[in-house]
Design an enzyme around this catalytic site. Structure first.
Site, PDB file in Angstrom:
ATOM      1  N   GLY A  72      19.963  20.121  13.645  1.00 44.82           N
ATOM      2  CA  GLY A  72      19.644  20.105  12.218  1.00 44.82           C
ATOM      3  C   GLY A  72      18.198  19.655  12.030  1.00 44.82           C
ATOM      4  O   GLY A  72      17.473  20.168  11.179  1.00 44.82           O
ATOM      5  N   ASN A 153      23.523  11.915   3.170  1.00 42.43           N
ATOM      6  CA  ASN A 153      24.318  11.486   4.318  1.00 42.43           C
ATOM      7  C   ASN A 153      24.806  10.055   4.221  1.00 42.43           C
ATOM      8  O   ASN A 153      25.791   9.690   4.848  1.00 42.43           O
ATOM      9  CB  ASN A 153      23.512  11.661   5.611  1.00 42.43           C
ATOM     10  CG  ASN A 153      22.102  11.145   5.498  1.00 42.43           C
ATOM     11  OD1 ASN A 153      21.340  11.565   4.634  1.00 42.43           O
ATOM     12  ND2 ASN A 153      21.739  10.215   6.359  1.00 42.43           N
ATOM     13  N   THR A 239      15.655  30.702  25.358  1.00 43.94           N
ATOM     14  CA  THR A 239      16.911  31.405  25.672  1.00 43.94           C
ATOM     15  C   THR A 239      18.036  30.846  24.822  1.00 43.94           C
ATOM     16  O   THR A 239      18.202  29.632  24.723  1.00 43.94           O
ATOM     17  CB  THR A 239      17.224  31.256  27.184  1.00 43.94           C
ATOM     18  OG1 THR A 239      16.111  31.774  27.906  1.00 43.94           O
ATOM     19  CG2 THR A 239      18.499  32.004  27.560  1.00 43.94           C
ATOM     20  N   CYS A 325      20.894   7.657  12.640  1.00 48.05           N
ATOM     21  CA  CYS A 325      19.589   7.815  13.267  1.00 48.05           C
ATOM     22  C   CYS A 325      18.700   6.601  13.051  1.00 48.05           C
ATOM     23  O   CYS A 325      17.767   6.379  13.799  1.00 48.05           O
ATOM     24  CB  CYS A 325      18.890   9.049  12.713  1.00 48.05           C
ATOM     25  SG  CYS A 325      20.010  10.421  12.604  1.00 48.05           S
TER      26      CYS A 325
END
Ligand code: PLP
Length: 393
Positions: A72, A153, A239, A325
């Site tokens: 995110g 959040n 990738t 966080c």
């Protein structure tokens, strides 16, 4: 044995069995590089195409409007930096965001300030709703981007996204919303929502950590953040993480299909809120109704949120003081401060985030262990003693 209750789903969620099963084919047989020009590569490429098409169906958008990222945070960085750099070429060097954004947005805006962009951080009301008048005044013909989260959040407040989009578009600015907490909690219908970009993250939805996505509306052009090979239509090199992309598609399909079941989650949330706010000197943080179905954030005066968490953990309950966080920081939550909660009260808040997996027995257990913890901690607090003595007089 101590009971175990996981009530920290806003930090992360367990990967669901269906998601693990959907991903396993990518480890066991479809492990090719999707860019390879042979059968093994085509097999992997087909899985990505299928995943993108299914996510597009779930969100009612076009598959070629969806780009996979590694988180995110990356999607937030790309939307903001990519839009800022592109709009700068049109002479727009101003960004508008809110004071309660996740650090993935706030720190990205701060990084752009160091590169010469100006940023306006719009305030919120006591419930965490963005001040629309302040927003209207902030957005000008020089504004490149308005970046405001769909749902917060920490306190779970859901923002008036439609009105915010209108305000941004009225001045020709792009509108980006961080929907990391909203997906699975709000029906995301991109055929109706007037957003130019929207980010999400797999690990909040029972997919693994390390997969995110950015929706970029057809016709909106932003600069690349990650240059490399020709993956993701040359817009995001690297990738592709085929297993996680497949897992993300499964998780999004399940999350969107469960939207009608959210009333049950709301009922459990409201029971927690109603019982916890009966504790004296406690207060609900965030909006009473415009809030995420699984979010409970309550402040308890005279004690520290960290101490509550420690005791809850010992009782087998996982909770949080806010953003995972920044939980290592002892600064009070920037979100609570922005809603006008004073420093000392902001320190005593905890967040419980529940999902459809949370049972009534789990709620009973939280309500059995949490009030005595608050009482015990208050009994050790000199501030509380003062209040008790004052009330006695
Ligand atoms: N935005 C919000 C609102 C979040 O809650 C989070 C994670 O907590 C993020 C962004 C970052 O997402 P990720 O952990 O995938 O980098």
């Amino acid at each position: 044995m101590t009971k175990f209750v996981y009530a920290d789903n806003a930090a992360t969620t367990p990967v669901s069995r269906e998601v693990i099963d959907a991903m396993s084919v990518c480890f066991e047989s479809a492990w090719g590089n999707p860019s390879s020009q042979h059968g093994k590569g085509y097999e992997a490429k087909a899985l990505i195409d299928d995943a993108r098409a299914r996510i597009a169906r779930a969100f009612r958008c076009n598959a070629n409007e969806l780009y996979f990222t590694a988180s995110g945070t990356e999607a937030d960085n790309w939307a903001i930096k990519g839009a800022a750099m592109r709009m700068k070429k049109k002479g727009r060097t101003h960004i508008v965001t809110s004071k309660i954004e996740h650090h993935a947005v706030l720190h990205t805006c701060e990084a752009l300030e160091k590169q010469g962009f100006t940023v306006t951080y719009v305030g919120v009301d006591e419930y965490g709703i963005v001040d629309l008048d302040e927003l209207r005044d902030a957005v000008t013909e020089n504004t490149a981007l308005v970046a405001i989260m769909f749902a917060n959040n920490e306190i779970g407040t859901i923002e008036p996204i439609e009105q915010i989009a209108e305000i941004a578009h009225a001045k020709g600015a792009l509108f980006f919303t961080d929907a990391v907490q909203a997906v699975g909690a709000v029906d995301i219908d991109l055929s109706q929502l007037k957003v130019d970009m929207l980010s999400l993250s797999g690990h909040k939805l029972h997919a693994p950590k390390g997969i995110g996505m950015l929706y970029i509306r057809k016709g909106v052009v932003i600069d690349n953040l990650i240059d490399g090979g020709g993956q993701e239509k040359r817009k995001r090199g690297g990738t592709e993480n085929v297993p996680y992309i497949v897992g993300l598609a499964k998780a999004i399909e399940i999350a969107q299909s469960r939207i009608p079941e959210l009333d049950e989650v709301r009922r459990k949330r409201d029971r927690l809120i109603s019982e916890l706010t009966k504790i004296p000197y406690s207060k609900l943080n965030g909006h009473p109704t415009c809030r995420l179905p699984g979010n409970v954030n309550v402040g308890f005066e005279f004690i520290e949120g960290e101490s509550i968490l420690m005791w809850l953990d010992m009782a087998g309950v996982c909770a949080s003081t806010g953003s995972a966080c920044s939980s290592a920081s002892l600064d009070p939550s920037h979100v609570l401060l922005a809603t006008g909660v004073p420093h000392e009260k902001a320190h005593g808040s905890i967040r419980l985030s529940i999902t459809h997996e949370t049972t009534d027995e789990d709620i009973d257990y939280i309500l059995e262990v949490l009030p005595p913890i608050v009482e015990r901690l208050r009994n050790m607090s000199p501030l509380w003693e003062e209040i008790v003595n004052k009330n006695r007089q």
